[in-house]
Design a protein around this motif. Structure first.
Motif, mmCIF file in Angstrom:
data_model
loop_
_atom_site.group_PDB
_atom_site.id
_atom_site.type_symbol
_atom_site.label_atom_id
_atom_site.label_comp_id
_atom_site.label_asym_id
_atom_site.label_seq_id
_atom_site.Cartn_x
_atom_site.Cartn_y
_atom_site.Cartn_z
ATOM 1 N N SER A 273 -15.987 -3.734 -28.266
ATOM 2 C CA SER A 273 -16.603 -4.181 -29.523
ATOM 3 C C SER A 273 -16.005 -3.507 -30.751
ATOM 4 C CB SER A 273 -18.112 -3.932 -29.495
ATOM 5 O OG SER A 273 -18.406 -2.545 -29.406
ATOM 6 N N SER A 274 -15.173 -2.485 -30.543
ATOM 7 C CA SER A 274 -14.508 -1.825 -31.666
ATOM 8 C C SER A 274 -13.342 -2.680 -32.164
ATOM 9 C CB SER A 274 -13.980 -0.455 -31.244
ATOM 10 O OG SER A 274 -15.033 0.414 -30.903
ATOM 11 N N THR A 275 -13.126 -2.639 -33.463
ATOM 12 C CA THR A 275 -11.963 -3.300 -34.047
ATOM 13 C C THR A 275 -11.167 -2.263 -34.845
ATOM 14 O OG1 THR A 275 -13.412 -4.048 -35.845
ATOM 15 C CG2 THR A 275 -12.904 -5.632 -34.090
ATOM 16 N N PRO A 276 -9.891 -2.519 -35.119
ATOM 17 C CA PRO A 276 -9.012 -1.428 -35.548
ATOM 18 C C PRO A 276 -9.101 -0.985 -36.994
ATOM 19 C CG PRO A 276 -7.763 -3.460 -35.261
ATOM 20 C CD PRO A 276 -9.144 -3.724 -34.745
ATOM 21 N N THR A 277 -9.500 -1.856 -37.923
ATOM 22 C CA THR A 277 -9.383 -1.519 -39.334
ATOM 23 C C THR A 277 -10.473 -0.557 -39.774
ATOM 24 O OG1 THR A 277 -8.410 -3.697 -39.787
ATOM 25 C CG2 THR A 277 -9.226 -2.447 -41.669
ATOM 26 N N THR A 278 -10.080 0.665 -40.150
ATOM 27 C CA THR A 278 -11.044 1.620 -40.692
ATOM 28 C C THR A 278 -11.366 1.264 -42.135
ATOM 29 O OG1 THR A 278 -9.380 3.138 -41.557
ATOM 30 C CG2 THR A 278 -10.081 3.453 -39.246
ATOM 31 N N PHE A 279 -12.464 1.809 -42.650
ATOM 32 C CA PHE A 279 -12.819 1.544 -44.043
ATOM 33 C C PHE A 279 -11.773 2.131 -44.975
ATOM 34 C CE2 PHE A 279 -15.295 2.338 -47.992
ATOM 35 C CZ PHE A 279 -15.585 1.012 -48.291
ATOM 36 N N ARG A 280 -11.234 3.292 -44.644
ATOM 37 C CA ARG A 280 -10.197 3.887 -45.479
ATOM 38 C C ARG A 280 -8.949 2.988 -45.515
ATOM 39 N NH1 ARG A 280 -9.354 8.815 -47.559
ATOM 40 N NH2 ARG A 280 -11.150 9.649 -46.406
ATOM 41 N N GLN A 281 -8.562 2.482 -44.364
ATOM 42 C CA GLN A 281 -7.396 1.596 -44.319
ATOM 43 C C GLN A 281 -7.662 0.336 -45.132
ATOM 44 O OE1 GLN A 281 -6.427 0.288 -40.361
ATOM 45 N NE2 GLN A 281 -4.658 -0.910 -41.015
ATOM 46 N N TRP A 282 -8.866 -0.220 -44.983
ATOM 47 C CA TRP A 282 -9.207 -1.434 -45.730
ATOM 48 C C TRP A 282 -9.173 -1.161 -47.234
ATOM 49 C CZ3 TRP A 282 -12.992 -2.693 -49.231
ATOM 50 C CH2 TRP A 282 -13.073 -4.060 -49.568
ATOM 51 N N CYS A 283 -9.712 -0.017 -47.653
ATOM 52 C CA CYS A 283 -9.700 0.325 -49.082
ATOM 53 C C CYS A 283 -8.273 0.465 -49.595
ATOM 54 C CB CYS A 283 -10.466 1.630 -49.317
ATOM 55 S SG CYS A 283 -12.257 1.481 -49.156
ATOM 56 N N THR A 284 -7.410 1.076 -48.799
ATOM 57 C CA THR A 284 -6.018 1.291 -49.209
ATOM 58 C C THR A 284 -5.264 -0.025 -49.315
ATOM 59 O OG1 THR A 284 -6.012 3.477 -48.158
ATOM 60 C CG2 THR A 284 -3.868 2.456 -48.593
ATOM 61 N N GLU A 285 -5.462 -0.911 -48.339
ATOM 62 C CA GLU A 285 -4.657 -2.131 -48.258
ATOM 63 C C GLU A 285 -5.254 -3.323 -49.002
ATOM 64 O OE1 GLU A 285 -2.931 -0.877 -43.834
ATOM 65 O OE2 GLU A 285 -4.023 -2.776 -44.090
ATOM 66 N N ILE A 286 -6.574 -3.337 -49.167
ATOM 67 C CA ILE A 286 -7.243 -4.510 -49.765
ATOM 68 C C ILE A 286 -7.938 -4.169 -51.086
ATOM 69 C CG2 ILE A 286 -8.910 -6.362 -49.400
ATOM 70 C CD1 ILE A 286 -6.533 -6.495 -47.499
ATOM 71 N N LEU A 287 -8.817 -3.160 -51.058
ATOM 72 C CA LEU A 287 -9.615 -2.867 -52.244
ATOM 73 C C LEU A 287 -8.772 -2.309 -53.392
ATOM 74 C CD1 LEU A 287 -12.387 -2.749 -53.603
ATOM 75 C CD2 LEU A 287 -12.663 -0.437 -52.661
ATOM 76 N N LYS A 288 -7.929 -1.324 -53.119
ATOM 77 C CA LYS A 288 -7.146 -0.703 -54.186
ATOM 78 C C LYS A 288 -6.285 -1.714 -54.939
ATOM 79 C CE LYS A 288 -4.056 3.155 -55.258
ATOM 80 N NZ LYS A 288 -3.299 4.309 -54.703
ATOM 81 N N PRO A 289 -5.524 -2.577 -54.238
ATOM 82 C CA PRO A 289 -4.757 -3.586 -54.983
ATOM 83 C C PRO A 289 -5.636 -4.524 -55.796
ATOM 84 C CG PRO A 289 -3.923 -3.370 -52.740
ATOM 85 C CD PRO A 289 -5.195 -2.594 -52.804
ATOM 86 N N ALA A 290 -6.830 -4.855 -55.275
ATOM 87 C CA ALA A 290 -7.732 -5.737 -56.012
ATOM 88 C C ALA A 290 -8.234 -5.074 -57.288
ATOM 89 C CB ALA A 290 -8.911 -6.138 -55.123
ATOM 90 N N VAL A 291 -8.540 -3.785 -57.207
ATOM 91 C CA VAL A 291 -8.993 -3.045 -58.394
ATOM 92 C C VAL A 291 -7.849 -2.955 -59.402
ATOM 93 C CG1 VAL A 291 -9.749 -0.789 -59.232
ATOM 94 C CG2 VAL A 291 -10.773 -1.746 -57.164
ATOM 95 N N GLU A 292 -6.654 -2.720 -58.935
ATOM 96 C CA GLU A 292 -5.510 -2.614 -59.851
ATOM 97 C C GLU A 292 -5.215 -3.939 -60.550
ATOM 98 O OE1 GLU A 292 -2.548 -1.138 -57.190
ATOM 99 O OE2 GLU A 292 -3.149 0.963 -57.462
ATOM 100 N N ARG A 293 -5.491 -5.052 -59.879
ATOM 101 C CA ARG A 293 -5.262 -6.381 -60.485
ATOM 102 C C ARG A 293 -6.353 -6.772 -61.464
ATOM 103 N NH1 ARG A 293 -4.031 -7.766 -55.048
ATOM 104 N NH2 ARG A 293 -6.101 -8.717 -54.858
ATOM 105 N N ALA A 294 -7.548 -6.208 -61.272
ATOM 106 C CA ALA A 294 -8.735 -6.651 -62.064
ATOM 107 C C ALA A 294 -8.576 -6.320 -63.546
ATOM 108 C CB ALA A 294 -9.976 -5.980 -61.496
#
Length: 294
Positions: A273-294
């Motif tokens: 039931s575990s999946t690989p993407t940690t919250f830190r990884q998600w923030c680095t790869e998805i959230l940070k670029p989104a914040v920089e674009r906003a």
């Protein structure tokens, strides 16, 4: 042939990408095919319309080996059960009438917990699952906690004010999952013809975190202070009513309150039931670029 509903949604578009990458034959049900990802329309069959329409699902599900099922809950629905079981009723009939081989659906954690009876969207989702399973179609309900990707709704708030808001308590550890991992699990289930019957498949992410811990991770990734702020329930509901019917806003609040009481903590994480993407990884790869674009 694998049919994907909601192919322009956050999860659905990634399911389509996964299936196409694996060489699957894909048909999509899309209200507006122009919203499909670039290059997708040329690679899939398209049935235009809503998957709440009996004629649309009859056409779309004909000859389907598998269907990916996702309900885009109408925020203006008169009740949360109408938003799920009501929307799904034509498709549930079509699963049987069109002899669909198997169905993989997006669902939620909570079955068997005391909180599930009054958990808004979760309660309605589990009731819909029961209706699908009662048809006898082989069904895998992917049961999820909150999505990491929901944080993207507050990119502007994070960038401008250094906060993200919600009705959740800040100190309860709970699982969270990235939508890309949900899509990967869904695509594997859709491609696997070996399973039968009805089962829930928990998709839990790799770790449990509190909202306070998530804020600390966001702060470290963004290099600026970010804090989580709990919003009183009635204030949260009033804000949701700017976009939703009162019934659907109440359902969102009921779900959040049930999660505060442990709705998402009833399943033990396993390697399966575990999946690989940690919250830190998600923030680095998805959230940070989104914040920089906003």
């Amino acid at each position: 042939m694998i049919v994907v509903t909601a192919p322009t949604s956050g999860i659905g578009r990634q399911v389509v990408d996964n299936l196409l990458a694996d060489g699957a034959e894909v048909r999509v049900v899309a209200r507006d095919p122009a919203r499909l990802e670039p290059g997708v329309a040329e690679k899939v069959g398209i049935v235009q319309g809503s998957h709440s329409d009996p004629a649309v699902v009859a056409e779309a599900f004909a000859g389907a080996d598998a269907v990916f099922w996702l309900v885009p809950a109408d925020p203006q629905a008169p009740s949360v059960h109408q938003a799920y079981s009501g929307f799904a009723a034509p498709a549930i009939e079509a699963f049987t009438e069109q002899k669909v081989g198997r169905v993989v659906g997006i669902s939620a954690l909570g079955r068997g917990t005391p909180q599930a009876a009054h958990a808004g969207h979760v309660t309605a989702t589990l009731a819909m699952d029961d209706r699908i399973a009662a048809t006898g179609v082989p069904y895998r309900a992917l049961t999820m906690p909150s999505f990491m990707d929901n944080t993207l709704r507050q990119v502007q708030q994070i960038k401008e004010n250094g906060t993200f808001l919600g009705p959740s308590v800040p100190d309860r550890k709970a699982p969270a999952v990235a939508t890309r991992d949900i899509a990967a699990v869904a695509a594997r289930q859709l491609r696997n013809p070996a399973w039968t019957g009805f089962e829930e498949v928990p998709v839990l992410g790799p770790e449990d975190l509190t909202y306070a811990e998530m804020a600390a991770i966001i702060s470290e990734v963004l290099g600026k202070p970010v804090r989580y702020q709990q919003v009183p329930g009635e204030a949260y509901k009033a804000n949701m009513m700017r976009f939703s019917s009162e019934a659907m806003a109440q359902a969102l609040l009921d779900m959040a309150l049930a999660k505060n009481e442990g709705l998402d903590n009833g399943v033990t994480r396993t390697p399966q039931s575990s999946t690989p993407t940690t919250f830190r990884q998600w923030c680095t790869e998805i959230l940070k670029p989104a914040v920089e674009r906003a």
